[in-house]
Design an enzyme around this catalytic site. Structure first.
Site, mmCIF file in Angstrom:
data_model
loop_
_atom_site.group_PDB
_atom_site.id
_atom_site.type_symbol
_atom_site.label_atom_id
_atom_site.label_comp_id
_atom_site.label_asym_id
_atom_site.label_seq_id
_atom_site.Cartn_x
_atom_site.Cartn_y
_atom_site.Cartn_z
ATOM 1 N N PRO A 59 0.837 -1.126 -0.138
ATOM 2 C CA PRO A 59 -0.080 0.009 -0.114
ATOM 3 C C PRO A 59 0.977 1.249 -0.029
ATOM 4 O O PRO A 59 1.994 1.357 0.585
ATOM 5 C CB PRO A 59 -0.972 -0.118 1.284
ATOM 6 C CG PRO A 59 -0.222 -1.325 2.058
ATOM 7 C CD PRO A 59 0.926 -1.709 1.320
ATOM 8 N N GLU A 60 0.393 2.361 -0.846
ATOM 9 C CA GLU A 60 0.842 3.391 -0.524
ATOM 10 C C GLU A 60 -0.036 4.386 0.153
ATOM 11 O O GLU A 60 -1.021 3.777 0.772
ATOM 12 C CB GLU A 60 1.104 4.222 -2.146
ATOM 13 C CG GLU A 60 2.275 3.036 -2.782
ATOM 14 C CD GLU A 60 2.658 3.674 -4.181
ATOM 15 O OE1 GLU A 60 2.654 4.956 -4.298
ATOM 16 O OE2 GLU A 60 2.971 2.755 -5.300
#
Length: 272
Positions: free
Chosen positions: A2-3
């Site tokens: 995830p960013e």
DNA sequence: CCCTGAACCTGACCGC
DNA sequence: TGCGGTCAGGTTCAGG
């Protein structure tokens, strides 16, 4: 995995369900993620969850006595499940609430982190040297120009450096540079003011769009309900090597930069 | 301080 | 079906 948009999406999905909830039990099935997992059961049992917040890609879950610092690494996810949900192979941590809902952490690659602090989490060693939030007023052209001055490092790893600005990983770095028309190899110190202005705009645009779409699912990202993100369908360059550029129709190119695949358009993103 | 490269770990996928 | 190679969204750390 995830960013920033994926962590934000996860947090927003969890908030209405776990803020104020009473923690009844904690089950840890794995000794270590990126670092050893602290004795969460000891710290969290019978505590009420406070207001969740996010700093960079860290999700912070306060209780009365301290704060849990959670990082999802490359493959981590937090999902709300009930006790009938069968355990999967990489389900490492369960936070069990008094209403029998469970916040379940899964992480195949175990690059994630769960840490405990009794102090202000923002002063924790992992958080204290972080750059500004990209969606905050502190993230400005002047700030970037000052940080980039004299730097020869390529602009792509520069904006992925969490000491410069947080939350931008490989996907959104590639997308933002494409939207700003900047070649990924441009030395940071050579990027012009006008280019930095375009870059600030494109970073904020791509991140806010992704948050609105519930994040990007490239491989296996799921939100707190186990659903994928829909920003994937709007990616202009990431994962599109060899496919036509959406501006000029020429095939997108790709190379390795700092061990990361880097997709760009050789016509729309010119190196000066 | 700056920069590069390796490391942590597992799973999916591709070609043979 | 099996095997080896390659790739993957993050971050820290060592060493030059």
């Amino acid at each position: 995995m995830p960013e920033l948009p994926e962590v934000e999406t996860t947090m927003n999905g969890l908030k209405p369900h776990i803020e104020g909830a009473l923690i009844q039990n904690v089950v840890v099935r794995c000794a270590q993620l990126r670092s050893p997992i602290p004795p969460l059961q000891h710290y969290l049992n019978q505590q009420h969850v406070g207001t969740l917040f996010r700093r960079a890609k860290y999700l912070l879950m306060p209780v009365n006595t301290g704060t849990v610092i959670i990082h999802l690494g490359m493959s981590g996810s937090l999902r709300l499940v009930n006790k009938t949900m069968p355990l999967q192979r990489h389900d490492h941590i369960d936070i069990v609430f008094s209403d029998e809902k469970i916040m379940r952490y899964s992480d195949a690659r175990r690059f994630g982190a769960w840490l405990w602090t009794e102090h202000d989490p923002l002063t924790h060693a992992l958080l204290k040297s972080l750059g500004p939030e990209p969606l905050s007023a502190d993230f400005t052209v002047d700030f970037l120009m000052q940080r980039a001055k004299g730097r020869r490092v390529a602009i792509k790893p520069f904006i992925m450096d969490s000491k410069v600005v947080v939350g931008i990983g490989n996907i959104y770095a590639a997308e933002a540079l494409f939207l700003a028309g900047i070649h990924p190899l441009t030395p940071a110190g050579k990027v012009t003011r006008g280019q930095f202005q375009a870059l600030v705009d494109s970073i904020q645009h791509v991140l806010t769009s992704a948050i609105k779409q519930g994040g990007t699912t490239v491989k296996d990202f799921v939100n707190s309900e186990g659903k994928p993100g829909y920003f994937t369908q709007q990616l202009a360059v990431y994962g599109r090597k060899g496919l036509p550029c959406i501006n000029c129709q020429l095939p997108l190119q790709s190379f390795k930069l700092g061990q990361r695949s880097t997709v760009y358009c050789g016509h729309c993103q010119v190196l000066f």
